[in-house]
Write a protein that holds these residues in place. Structure first.
Motif, PDB file in Angstrom:
ATOM      1  N   THR A   2     -54.528  59.721  30.259  1.00  0.00           N
ATOM      2  CA  THR A   2     -54.971  60.632  29.204  1.00  0.00           C
ATOM      3  C   THR A   2     -53.793  61.063  28.343  1.00  0.00           C
ATOM      4  O   THR A   2     -53.882  61.120  27.108  1.00  0.00           O
ATOM      5  N   LYS A   3     -52.670  61.339  28.997  1.00  0.00           N
ATOM      6  CA  LYS A   3     -51.484  61.821  28.272  1.00  0.00           C
ATOM      7  C   LYS A   3     -50.895  60.745  27.375  1.00  0.00           C
ATOM      8  O   LYS A   3     -50.402  61.037  26.283  1.00  0.00           O
ATOM      9  N   THR A   4     -50.916  59.505  27.847  1.00  0.00           N
ATOM     10  CA  THR A   4     -50.305  58.417  27.074  1.00  0.00           C
ATOM     11  C   THR A   4     -51.273  57.732  26.135  1.00  0.00           C
ATOM     12  O   THR A   4     -50.854  56.971  25.249  1.00  0.00           O
ATOM     13  N   GLY A   5     -52.580  57.984  26.327  1.00  0.00           N
ATOM     14  CA  GLY A   5     -53.570  57.326  25.502  1.00  0.00           C
ATOM     15  C   GLY A   5     -53.868  55.906  25.928  1.00  0.00           C
ATOM     16  O   GLY A   5     -54.615  55.179  25.256  1.00  0.00           O
ATOM     17  N   ILE A   6     -53.297  55.494  27.064  1.00  0.00           N
ATOM     18  CA  ILE A   6     -53.557  54.147  27.594  1.00  0.00           C
ATOM     19  C   ILE A   6     -54.820  54.202  28.446  1.00  0.00           C
ATOM     20  O   ILE A   6     -54.961  55.081  29.300  1.00  0.00           O
ATOM     21  N   PRO A   7     -55.770  53.300  28.273  1.00  0.00           N
ATOM     22  CA  PRO A   7     -56.986  53.336  29.092  1.00  0.00           C
ATOM     23  C   PRO A   7     -56.666  52.996  30.540  1.00  0.00           C
ATOM     24  O   PRO A   7     -55.767  52.194  30.818  1.00  0.00           O
ATOM     25  N   PRO A   8     -57.393  53.604  31.488  1.00  0.00           N
ATOM     26  CA  PRO A   8     -57.163  53.293  32.901  1.00  0.00           C
ATOM     27  C   PRO A   8     -57.590  51.864  33.208  1.00  0.00           C
ATOM     28  O   PRO A   8     -58.356  51.268  32.458  1.00  0.00           O
ATOM     29  N   PRO A   9     -57.094  51.283  34.301  1.00  0.00           N
ATOM     30  CA  PRO A   9     -57.499  49.904  34.655  1.00  0.00           C
ATOM     31  C   PRO A   9     -58.991  49.856  34.936  1.00  0.00           C
ATOM     32  O   PRO A   9     -59.517  50.666  35.706  1.00  0.00           O
ATOM     33  N   MET A  10     -59.674  48.924  34.322  1.00  0.00           N
ATOM     34  CA  MET A  10     -61.141  48.868  34.410  1.00  0.00           C
ATOM     35  C   MET A  10     -61.658  47.707  35.251  1.00  0.00           C
ATOM     36  O   MET A  10     -62.865  47.555  35.404  1.00  0.00           O
ATOM     37  N   ASN A  11     -60.761  46.882  35.813  1.00  0.00           N
ATOM     38  CA  ASN A  11     -61.219  45.712  36.565  1.00  0.00           C
ATOM     39  C   ASN A  11     -62.103  46.098  37.742  1.00  0.00           C
ATOM     40  O   ASN A  11     -63.187  45.542  37.944  1.00  0.00           O
ATOM     41  N   ARG A  12     -61.641  47.050  38.541  1.00  0.00           N
ATOM     42  CA  ARG A  12     -62.417  47.454  39.712  1.00  0.00           C
ATOM     43  C   ARG A  12     -63.715  48.156  39.286  1.00  0.00           C
ATOM     44  O   ARG A  12     -64.762  47.963  39.898  1.00  0.00           O
ATOM     45  N   PHE A  13     -63.625  48.972  38.255  1.00  0.00           N
ATOM     46  CA  PHE A  13     -64.821  49.635  37.735  1.00  0.00           C
ATOM     47  C   PHE A  13     -65.891  48.602  37.383  1.00  0.00           C
ATOM     48  O   PHE A  13     -67.058  48.745  37.733  1.00  0.00           O
ATOM     49  N   GLU A  14     -65.486  47.547  36.688  1.00  0.00           N
ATOM     50  CA  GLU A  14     -66.448  46.531  36.245  1.00  0.00           C
ATOM     51  C   GLU A  14     -67.046  45.769  37.426  1.00  0.00           C
ATOM     52  O   GLU A  14     -68.238  45.466  37.440  1.00  0.00           O
ATOM     53  N   LYS A  15     -66.222  45.476  38.444  1.00  0.00           N
ATOM     54  CA  LYS A  15     -66.723  44.746  39.609  1.00  0.00           C
ATOM     55  C   LYS A  15     -67.741  45.585  40.391  1.00  0.00           C
ATOM     56  O   LYS A  15     -68.794  45.086  40.795  1.00  0.00           O
ATOM     57  N   ILE A  16     -67.405  46.859  40.618  1.00  0.00           N
ATOM     58  CA  ILE A  16     -68.324  47.713  41.374  1.00  0.00           C
ATOM     59  C   ILE A  16     -69.581  47.990  40.568  1.00  0.00           C
ATOM     60  O   ILE A  16     -70.688  48.045  41.118  1.00  0.00           O
TER      61      ILE A  16
END
Length: 390
Positions: A70-84
């Motif tokens: 949130t502080k850096t504006g970089i999105p969190p890793p979404m690979n695991r989110f997408e798999k689950i």
């Protein structure tokens, strides 16, 4: 699908008995929500539901990620989110007719100011998360967690109910594994139950209004943990539910390359089943919060629940050790064999839960009417009272 959070109303804001809700400390992680009817119908259309889905309460859970994103504006890793996400939209992979307590993921929304995603799930068909007050028909929260129940040692369920709970929980976790993903956060707070509603033919020995201890719901998936992402450090928070050499418990783990493996889920399952068997919180079984749980407790478990139940727990407990010792076969082979053994042991234990069918056969043979069997479960009113008292 992306969901507008404005279409969701928390049940706690409309129910008339807020004292049935547990006292929350800090931000909420899980709650029951009601989606607007038109939004629900549109959501079902978007996800391509082929059958008419009745408008029903939904489960909302928050998945938090490191606020560095949130502080850096970089999105969190979404690979695991997408798999689950994909796994929780798939059909069960276990034997037809067996209980699989996994919710179906319908959609999500972003709450970047709080460094979290809101995840919206559909409950399993026979999991009644909401009941309605008899006279007024006002909705009431019908859920409690295994952590809630373990806090009440005076309401320990009968042995056959424990066996069925253990078998169905293992089956649920193994189904998740069959779908190609791991849980990574298997603790008692992420295992939920509801009260029996009406005369559900699938519920054995449970009367209306009592906790259906046999059919657990597994949620609280760790969606954003990534050992290779910036800002992630092993060993930040020690958990008794994780193996001492789980990379999140030990920064110097020799199994760092196995981070997120199914073998670590098996260890967590063993810890949960140990708590169920001895009916106590895991914290009560150690002398120090960061002391590993002693395997010597298996002897006590065998006395309390029998050798087969103990072997099921032992099998899951030792899967990580087999990996460390370089047991023959791959990690997947170790997991497959451990799951097969644990499943068979627990299925054998569940023969004891067939007492109701036995009573019916005996009654038919002797020409007698079947006498009602006392319930093995926790009275719902007592569980709600314990939440209010907490």
């Amino acid at each position: 699908q992306v969901i507008d959070p404005k279409t969701l109303t928390p049940l706690r804001l409309i129910q008339v008995e807020p004292m049935t809700e547990p006292v929350e400390h800090g931000e909420r992680v899980r709650e029951i929500v009601i989606m607007k009817r038109d939004a629900f119908a549109e959501l079902m259309r978007k996800i391509g539901s082929t059958s008419a889905q009745a408008h029903a309460p939904l489960l909302l859970e928050y998945a938090y990620f490191d606020d560095i994103y949130t502080k850096t504006g970089i999105p969190p890793p979404m690979n695991r989110f997408e798999k689950i996400s994909a796994a929780l939209q798939a059909e069960p992979q276990r034997a037809p007719g067996s209980w699989t307590g996994l919710p179906r993921m319908l959609g999500y929304f972003e709450d970047l100011d709080s460094s979290r995603f809101g995840l919206v799930y559909q409950f399993p068909r026979t999991f009644h998360a909401v009941t309605f007050e008899h006279l007024t028909q006002h909705p009431l929260n019908n859920m409690c967690t295994l952590a809630d129940l373990l806090a009440r040692p005076d309401f320990e369920p009968r042995l056959e109910a424990k066996f069925r709970l253990a078998a169905n929980l293992a089956n649920t976790l193994f189904d998740l594994h069959d779908r190609g993903v791991t849980h990574c956060a298997l603790v008692t707070e992420n295992i939920s139950f509801c009260n029996a509603v009406g005369t559900d033919p699938e519920v054995s020995g449970i009367t209306q209004g009592e906790v259906d201890i046999r059919r657990p719901l597994l949620s609280g998936f760790d969606l954003f943990w990534d050992p290779h992402a910036p800002g992630e450090e092993a060993g930040e928070e020690y958990s008794l539910y994780r193996h001492p050499l789980d990379p999140r418990n030990s920064a110097a783990s020799p199994l760092a390359e196995k981070a997120g493996s199914k073998i670590f889920d098996l260890y967590s399952l063993a810890m949960v089943l140990l708590s169920v068997g001895l009916w106590t919180k895991l914290e009560n079984l150690v002398t120090h919060p960061q002391s590993p749980v002693s395997e010597a407790l298996l002897d006590q478990l065998a006395i309390r629940c029998g050798t087969l139940y103990m072997k099921a727990v032992q099998t899951c407990w030792r899967a990580v050790d087999q990996e460390l010792m370089g047991a023959a076969g791959s990690t997947e082979e170790i997991v497959r064999k451990a799951q097969a053994r644990a499943s068979r042991y627990l299925e054998a234990c569940c023969i004891l839960d067939g007492v109701n069918a036995l009573e019916e056969r005996l009654g038919a043979e002797l020409g007698e009417e079947r006498m009602p069997v006392e319930s093995e479960s926790v009275p719902a009113a007592d569980v709600r009272s314990s939440k209010a008292a907490s």
